[in-house]
Design a protein around this motif. Structure first.
Motif, PDB file in Angstrom:
ATOM      1  N   ARG A  12      96.024  95.804  38.308  1.00 14.87           N
ATOM      2  CA  ARG A  12      95.442  94.460  38.307  1.00 14.87           C
ATOM      3  C   ARG A  12      95.969  93.611  37.155  1.00 14.87           C
ATOM      4  O   ARG A  12      96.105  94.077  36.024  1.00 14.87           O
ATOM      5  N   SER A  13      96.225  92.326  37.461  1.00 16.19           N
ATOM      6  CA  SER A  13      96.638  91.392  36.417  1.00 16.19           C
ATOM      7  C   SER A  13      95.685  90.204  36.317  1.00 16.19           C
ATOM      8  O   SER A  13      95.779  89.424  35.375  1.00 16.19           O
ATOM      9  N   SER A  14      94.814  90.032  37.281  1.00 18.47           N
ATOM     10  CA  SER A  14      93.821  88.957  37.250  1.00 18.47           C
ATOM     11  C   SER A  14      92.743  89.286  38.272  1.00 18.47           C
ATOM     12  O   SER A  14      92.918  90.151  39.118  1.00 18.47           O
ATOM     13  N   ILE A  15      91.630  88.579  38.187  1.00 13.76           N
ATOM     14  CA  ILE A  15      90.538  88.852  39.107  1.00 13.76           C
ATOM     15  C   ILE A  15      90.090  87.598  39.850  1.00 13.76           C
ATOM     16  O   ILE A  15      90.276  86.480  39.376  1.00 13.76           O
ATOM     17  N   GLY A  16      89.512  87.826  41.024  1.00 14.02           N
ATOM     18  CA  GLY A  16      88.836  86.792  41.804  1.00 14.02           C
ATOM     19  C   GLY A  16      89.546  85.472  41.914  1.00 14.02           C
ATOM     20  O   GLY A  16      90.693  85.398  42.330  1.00 14.02           O
ATOM     21  N   ALA A  17      88.836  84.420  41.525  1.00 14.66           N
ATOM     22  CA  ALA A  17      89.330  83.056  41.691  1.00 14.66           C
ATOM     23  C   ALA A  17      90.559  82.762  40.838  1.00 14.66           C
ATOM     24  O   ALA A  17      91.215  81.745  41.031  1.00 14.66           O
ATOM     25  N   ASP A  18      90.871  83.641  39.907  1.00 12.83           N
ATOM     26  CA  ASP A  18      92.027  83.411  39.042  1.00 12.83           C
ATOM     27  C   ASP A  18      93.325  83.949  39.641  1.00 12.83           C
ATOM     28  O   ASP A  18      94.394  83.807  39.059  1.00 12.83           O
ATOM     29  N   VAL A  19      93.270  84.576  40.816  1.00 11.41           N
ATOM     30  CA  VAL A  19      94.474  85.093  41.455  1.00 11.41           C
ATOM     31  C   VAL A  19      95.339  83.912  41.876  1.00 11.41           C
ATOM     32  O   VAL A  19      94.874  82.985  42.538  1.00 11.41           O
ATOM     33  N   ARG A  20      96.586  83.949  41.483  1.00 15.94           N
ATOM     34  CA  ARG A  20      97.500  82.835  41.752  1.00 15.94           C
ATOM     35  C   ARG A  20      98.650  83.290  42.639  1.00 15.94           C
ATOM     36  O   ARG A  20      99.056  84.435  42.592  1.00 15.94           O
ATOM     37  N   PHE A  21      99.167  82.353  43.426  1.00 15.23           N
ATOM     38  CA  PHE A  21     100.304  82.643  44.290  1.00 15.23           C
ATOM     39  C   PHE A  21     101.516  82.997  43.441  1.00 15.23           C
ATOM     40  O   PHE A  21     101.823  82.311  42.468  1.00 15.23           O
ATOM     41  N   ASP A  22     102.202  84.072  43.853  1.00 18.64           N
ATOM     42  CA  ASP A  22     103.475  84.444  43.240  1.00 18.64           C
ATOM     43  C   ASP A  22     103.375  84.468  41.716  1.00 18.64           C
ATOM     44  O   ASP A  22     104.191  83.898  41.022  1.00 18.64           O
ATOM     45  N   ASP A  23     102.350  85.143  41.229  1.00 20.55           N
ATOM     46  CA  ASP A  23     102.046  85.184  39.808  1.00 20.55           C
ATOM     47  C   ASP A  23     102.820  86.314  39.138  1.00 20.55           C
ATOM     48  O   ASP A  23     102.871  87.419  39.646  1.00 20.55           O
ATOM     49  N   ASP A  24     103.398  86.052  37.982  1.00 18.14           N
ATOM     50  CA  ASP A  24     104.169  87.078  37.289  1.00 18.14           C
ATOM     51  C   ASP A  24     103.516  87.470  35.966  1.00 18.14           C
ATOM     52  O   ASP A  24     104.185  87.660  34.961  1.00 18.14           O
ATOM     53  N   ARG A  25     102.207  87.584  35.978  1.00 21.03           N
ATOM     54  CA  ARG A  25     101.496  87.971  34.760  1.00 21.03           C
ATOM     55  C   ARG A  25     101.579  89.476  34.519  1.00 21.03           C
ATOM     56  O   ARG A  25     101.756  90.253  35.450  1.00 21.03           O
ATOM     57  N   SER A  26     101.360  89.836  33.267  1.00 15.71           N
ATOM     58  CA  SER A  26     101.263  91.249  32.881  1.00 15.71           C
ATOM     59  C   SER A  26      99.959  91.826  33.397  1.00 15.71           C
ATOM     60  O   SER A  26      99.045  91.091  33.771  1.00 15.71           O
ATOM     61  N   LEU A  27      99.872  93.153  33.376  1.00 19.69           N
ATOM     62  CA  LEU A  27      98.599  93.804  33.652  1.00 19.69           C
ATOM     63  C   LEU A  27      97.564  93.276  32.661  1.00 19.69           C
ATOM     64  O   LEU A  27      97.884  93.088  31.487  1.00 19.69           O
ATOM     65  N   ASP A  28      96.344  93.019  33.132  1.00 20.76           N
ATOM     66  CA  ASP A  28      95.301  92.640  32.183  1.00 20.76           C
ATOM     67  C   ASP A  28      94.741  93.918  31.554  1.00 20.76           C
ATOM     68  O   ASP A  28      95.157  95.032  31.905  1.00 20.76           O
ATOM     69  N   ALA A  29      93.811  93.774  30.613  1.00 19.11           N
ATOM     70  CA  ALA A  29      93.277  94.947  29.899  1.00 19.11           C
ATOM     71  C   ALA A  29      92.679  95.959  30.871  1.00 19.11           C
ATOM     72  O   ALA A  29      92.923  97.161  30.754  1.00 19.11           O
ATOM     73  N   ALA A  30      91.920  95.469  31.859  1.00 26.06           N
ATOM     74  CA  ALA A  30      91.316  96.392  32.837  1.00 26.06           C
ATOM     75  C   ALA A  30      92.393  97.058  33.686  1.00 26.06           C
ATOM     76  O   ALA A  30      92.260  98.234  34.049  1.00 26.06           O
ATOM     77  N   GLY A  31      93.458  96.326  34.000  1.00 31.75           N
ATOM     78  CA  GLY A  31      94.561  96.902  34.767  1.00 31.75           C
ATOM     79  C   GLY A  31      95.269  98.013  34.009  1.00 31.75           C
ATOM     80  O   GLY A  31      95.600  99.054  34.581  1.00 31.75           O
ATOM     81  N   TRP A  32      95.506  97.793  32.704  1.00 33.80           N
ATOM     82  CA  TRP A  32      96.118  98.827  31.863  1.00 33.80           C
ATOM     83  C   TRP A  32      95.222 100.056  31.814  1.00 33.80           C
ATOM     84  O   TRP A  32      95.679 101.190  31.993  1.00 33.80           O
ATOM     85  N   GLU A  33      93.929  99.831  31.550  1.00 32.47           N
ATOM     86  CA  GLU A  33      92.990 100.952  31.428  1.00 32.47           C
ATOM     87  C   GLU A  33      92.911 101.755  32.724  1.00 32.47           C
ATOM     88  O   GLU A  33      92.915 102.985  32.688  1.00 32.47           O
ATOM     89  N   GLU A  34      92.853 101.055  33.853  1.00 32.95           N
ATOM     90  CA  GLU A  34      92.770 101.772  35.126  1.00 32.95           C
ATOM     91  C   GLU A  34      94.048 102.567  35.403  1.00 32.95           C
ATOM     92  O   GLU A  34      93.992 103.708  35.874  1.00 32.95           O
ATOM     93  N   ALA A  35      95.204 101.973  35.107  1.00 37.04           N
ATOM     94  CA  ALA A  35      96.471 102.682  35.328  1.00 37.04           C
ATOM     95  C   ALA A  35      96.550 103.936  34.461  1.00 37.04           C
ATOM     96  O   ALA A  35      96.965 104.999  34.928  1.00 37.04           O
ATOM     97  N   VAL A  36      96.136 103.820  33.208  1.00 40.81           N
ATOM     98  CA  VAL A  36      96.149 104.979  32.304  1.00 40.81           C
ATOM     99  C   VAL A  36      95.170 106.042  32.813  1.00 40.81           C
ATOM    100  O   VAL A  36      95.484 107.235  32.839  1.00 40.81           O
ATOM    101  N   ARG A  37      93.981 105.608  33.237  1.00 43.87           N
ATOM    102  CA  ARG A  37      92.965 106.543  33.732  1.00 43.87           C
ATOM    103  C   ARG A  37      93.411 107.239  35.012  1.00 43.87           C
ATOM    104  O   ARG A  37      93.181 108.418  35.205  1.00 43.87           O
ATOM    105  N   ARG A  38      94.099 106.510  35.887  1.00 44.05           N
ATOM    106  CA  ARG A  38      94.530 107.075  37.168  1.00 44.05           C
ATOM    107  C   ARG A  38      95.869 107.813  37.086  1.00 44.05           C
ATOM    108  O   ARG A  38      96.280 108.476  38.036  1.00 44.05           O
ATOM    109  N   ALA A  39      96.570 107.699  35.979  1.00 47.65           N
ATOM    110  CA  ALA A  39      97.895 108.322  35.837  1.00 47.65           C
ATOM    111  C   ALA A  39      97.909 109.805  36.208  1.00 47.65           C
ATOM    112  O   ALA A  39      98.814 110.237  36.929  1.00 47.65           O
ATOM    113  N   PRO A  40      96.938 110.603  35.783  1.00 45.32           N
ATOM    114  CA  PRO A  40      96.985 112.025  36.165  1.00 45.32           C
ATOM    115  C   PRO A  40      96.927 112.244  37.683  1.00 45.32           C
ATOM    116  O   PRO A  40      97.590 113.150  38.194  1.00 45.32           O
TER     117      PRO A  40
END
Length: 188
Positions: A12-40
């Motif tokens: 995830r890089s954004s949530i809900g109403a903030d999702v933008r068309f063709d957005d090139d944002r970095s992972l947000d903090a929750a996205g980083w945390e989830e990726a690290v948690r799900r890595a195993p």
């Protein structure tokens, strides 16, 4: 040749109403945390002989967090939204309600000046069908959720409007098996 292809939706890089068309944002903090948690639980993806990703920042970051070292593929760019790039659906609907209606109901239209839905689905299908995967090999691609949706429409030979009824969550996986041009959806 019988091959396997797993598509992994980026974190995830954004949530809900903030999702933008063709957005090139970095992972947000929750996205980083989830990726690290799900890595195993996703570590098995590193065994793929070929590893790709969409060129967006969040796809490259997701691949890096998971230790995949994927090769960016220009053909896996997100759906080209033309002049709507960077805007939210709400913003575009306020400015161009008729254009949004046309875009959502006619898969051949591209009122934004980018790709039509039909063109997007065909582009992703073309990429799937031209991967240089040898018999018995497996490839993985970290992509935008829109690409997973387009791949599902292509593989299932579903009408293009099916795209609007698919919801792909961050870090969801889709595995395809079969022959190039004759894919099967594999559910586990």
């Amino acid at each position: 040749m019988h091959v396997g292809m797993t598509l992994l939706a980026a974190g995830r890089s954004s949530i809900g109403a903030d999702v933008r068309f063709d957005d090139d944002r970095s992972l947000d903090a929750a996205g980083w945390e989830e990726a690290v948690r799900r890595a195993p639980t996703l570590s098995h993806l590193a065994a793929a002989q070929l590893r790709y990703c969409s060129p967006s920042t969040r796809c490259r970051e997701t691949g890096a967090v998971l230790g995949l070292s994927p090769l960016a593929q220009p053909a896996l760019l997100d759906w080209d939204m033309g002049r709507w790039r960077g805007a939210t659906l709400t913003e575009v609907t306020v400015r161009e309600p008729e254009a949004v209606h046309q875009w959502r109901t006619d898969p051949r239209s591209a009122p934004h000046g980018g790709e039509s839905l039909l063109t997007f689905i065909r582009r992703i299908g073309g990429w799937l069908d031209t991967r240089p995967v040898a018999a018995g090999e497996w490839a993985v691609a970290v992509t935008e959720p829109s690409i997973v949706r387009a791949a599902l429409c292509y593989v299932l030979k579903a009408p293009p409007h099916t795209y609007w009824h698919l919801d792909v969550q961050p870090l969801a996986t889709l595995t395809l098996t079969g022959l190039t041009g004759d894919w099967r959806l594999e559910l586990r």
